[in-house]
Design an enzyme around this catalytic site. Structure first.
Site, short mmCIF file in Angstrom:
data_model
loop_
_atom_site.label_atom_id
_atom_site.label_comp_id
_atom_site.label_asym_id
_atom_site.label_seq_id
_atom_site.Cartn_x
_atom_site.Cartn_y
_atom_site.Cartn_z
N CYS A 92 32.07 37.66 30.68
CA CYS A 92 32.22 36.27 31.13
C CYS A 92 30.83 35.67 31.33
CB CYS A 92 32.99 36.22 32.44
SG CYS A 92 33.33 34.53 33.00
N CYS A 125 31.43 38.86 41.38
CA CYS A 125 32.27 39.39 40.31
C CYS A 125 31.48 40.33 39.41
CB CYS A 125 32.82 38.23 39.49
SG CYS A 125 33.66 38.76 37.99
N CYS A 172 38.10 42.40 40.11
CA CYS A 172 37.79 41.79 38.82
C CYS A 172 36.60 42.45 38.11
CB CYS A 172 37.51 40.31 39.06
SG CYS A 172 36.95 39.42 37.65
N GLU A 190 40.36 44.63 30.06
CA GLU A 190 41.26 45.32 30.97
C GLU A 190 42.44 44.43 31.34
OE1 GLU A 190 38.83 45.76 34.51
OE2 GLU A 190 37.81 43.98 33.79
N CYS A 212 29.84 34.23 38.52
CA CYS A 212 30.19 34.23 39.94
C CYS A 212 29.55 35.47 40.57
CB CYS A 212 31.70 34.28 40.13
SG CYS A 212 32.55 32.92 39.32
N CYS A 259 48.25 41.21 35.03
CA CYS A 259 47.00 40.45 35.06
C CYS A 259 46.26 40.73 33.75
CB CYS A 259 46.18 40.90 36.27
SG CYS A 259 44.55 40.15 36.32
S1 SF4 Z 1 35.27 35.51 38.73
FE1 SF4 Z 1 34.21 36.71 37.14
S2 SF4 Z 1 35.54 36.62 35.35
FE2 SF4 Z 1 36.18 34.98 36.76
S3 SF4 Z 1 35.00 33.16 36.10
FE3 SF4 Z 1 33.79 34.13 37.71
S4 SF4 Z 1 32.39 35.50 36.57
FE4 SF4 Z 1 34.04 34.94 35.16
#
Ligand code: SF4
Length: 356
Positions: free
Chosen positions: A117, A124, A340, A97, A121, A110
């Site tokens: 990923c 997220c 995100c 995206e 986190c 962006c």
């Molecule tokens: S915020 Fe989401 S996309 Fe960014 S590094 Fe952390 S897990 Fe990965």
């Protein structure tokens, strides 16, 4: 077999053009048509002779594969969120995206650097996808080109690019930097280094490597916590690169005159938004030339709540009083799932879709 040209540097295009027996200046013309003029069809590259255009378009020639738009999600605030499909001949298909955000006098785009990923986190949604794959340089720079081309009629003079979509850019270092060099090249997309920001969760070896680059974007660190304990619980990457190691790398980073770090701090109601958190943040970054962006949490599908308006104000006041330039950034396009990774989850068939 044809060769993918999108994402190739000027030097790589020179080699490619030489392999066709063409003269080197044709590579500069091809580079200009691709990145400065955003031509995705050889037939539209009118700066090249017709015979060369035909040759490039032949099966044995080159190909240009920009990300394909699967859906557009226009927001009431003017932002457009794009769901792209990538992959093809040699790359695994995936969906990523990007968001186009118009503002007075400029647009900010962006973009993603990975599909999914691995960093995990906890606030997220992209993290829940896991890492699907790294993007190529062409897939990264292609998101910017397609978003600009799509909005051609309404472009403002300045373009900002933030590498804050899906993925950890410093864990896909080579492709990300190859794309950034094209974005920053005056003969390429021609963006100013201060207008391109790479945001990292704090991958210390990547930060150190970036500091040695001659051409590099601005750097933003996703801080989000005021102590190791808190950061460990929100961002497990902190166990590998704890705050003292991360902030030491920031202190040693060779900032240029007038260059600042940006620390991004997502304010999670009742988690990291107290005045004591703010005072700890001041102490943590006391020796670093930095500004702080406070991003109040968008209530969504994860078990966090938005901070109270008074907490945001108080947090900002404490930082500003201690001389830290601090801004509150509300994430845009909230009505189209602009936080995100949210859109990817909406569109990716997986049990996690149930979260929506
Ligand atoms: S915020 Fe989401 S996309 Fe960014 S590094 Fe952390 S897990 Fe990965």
């Amino acid at each position: 077999m044809s060769v993918e040209l999108l994402g190739k540097s000027a030097e790589e295009l020179r080699e490619y053009v030489a392999s066709l027996g063409e003269r080197p200046f044709r590579a500069a013309q091809l580079y200009h048509a691709l990145y400065a003029e955003r031509r995705f069809e050889f037939a539209a590259m009118t700066n090249l002779p017709a015979a060369l255009r035909q040759r490039l378009a032949s099966v044995e020639g080159g190909r240009i594969t920009p990300p394909r738009i699967v859906r557009r999600f226009p927001s009431a605030d003017g932002s457009i969120r794009y769901l792209f499909s990538i992959g093809g001949e040699n790359e695994k298909p995936a969906q990523i995206e990007a968001v186009f955000m118009p503002r007075e006098g400029r647009q900010t785009i962006c973009i993603s650097t990975q599909a999914g990923c691995a960093v995990d986190c906890h606030f997220c949604l992209t993290a829940q996808l896991g890492l699907i794959r790294n993007l190529t340089a062409g897939e990264i720079v292609g998101q910017v080109l397609v978003a600009l081309e799509e909005n051609r009629e309404q472009l403002a003079p300045q373009t900002n690019v933030v590498l804050m979509g899906q993925g950890e850019p410093l864990l896909n270092y080579d492709a990300t930097m190859a794309a950034v060099r094209i974005l920053l090249d005056p003969k390429g997309v021609a963006l100013a280094p201060r207008h391109v920001t790479l945001s990292t969760s704090g991958i210390v070896p990547g930060i150190e490597r970036l500091g040695k680059e001659k051409i590099r974007p601005s750097l933003a660190i996703s801080l989000n916590a005021s102590s190791d304990e808190q950061r460990n619980s929100l961002m497990p990457i902190n166990r590998k690169y704890p705050l003292d190691v991360l902030l030491d790398a920031c202190q040693k980073y060779p900032l240029r005159p007038r260059e600042y770090f940006t620390f991004e701090y997502v304010l999670l109601g009742g988690v990291n938004d107290t005045p004591e958190d703010a005072r700890r943040v001041v102490r943590l970054i006391a020796h670093i030339r930095a500004k702080v962006n406070l991003i109040p949490w968008n209530p969504g599908n994860l078990p966090y709540r938005a901070p109270a308006a008074e907490s945001i104000e108080e947090f900002q006041r404490i930082l500003v009083e201690k001389g830290v330039p601090t801004f509150v950034r509300y994430s845009r396009g909230q009505d189209v799932f602009a936080a995100c990774g949210q859109l990817a989850l909406m569109e990716t068939p997986s049990p996690l879709v149930a979260l929506q």
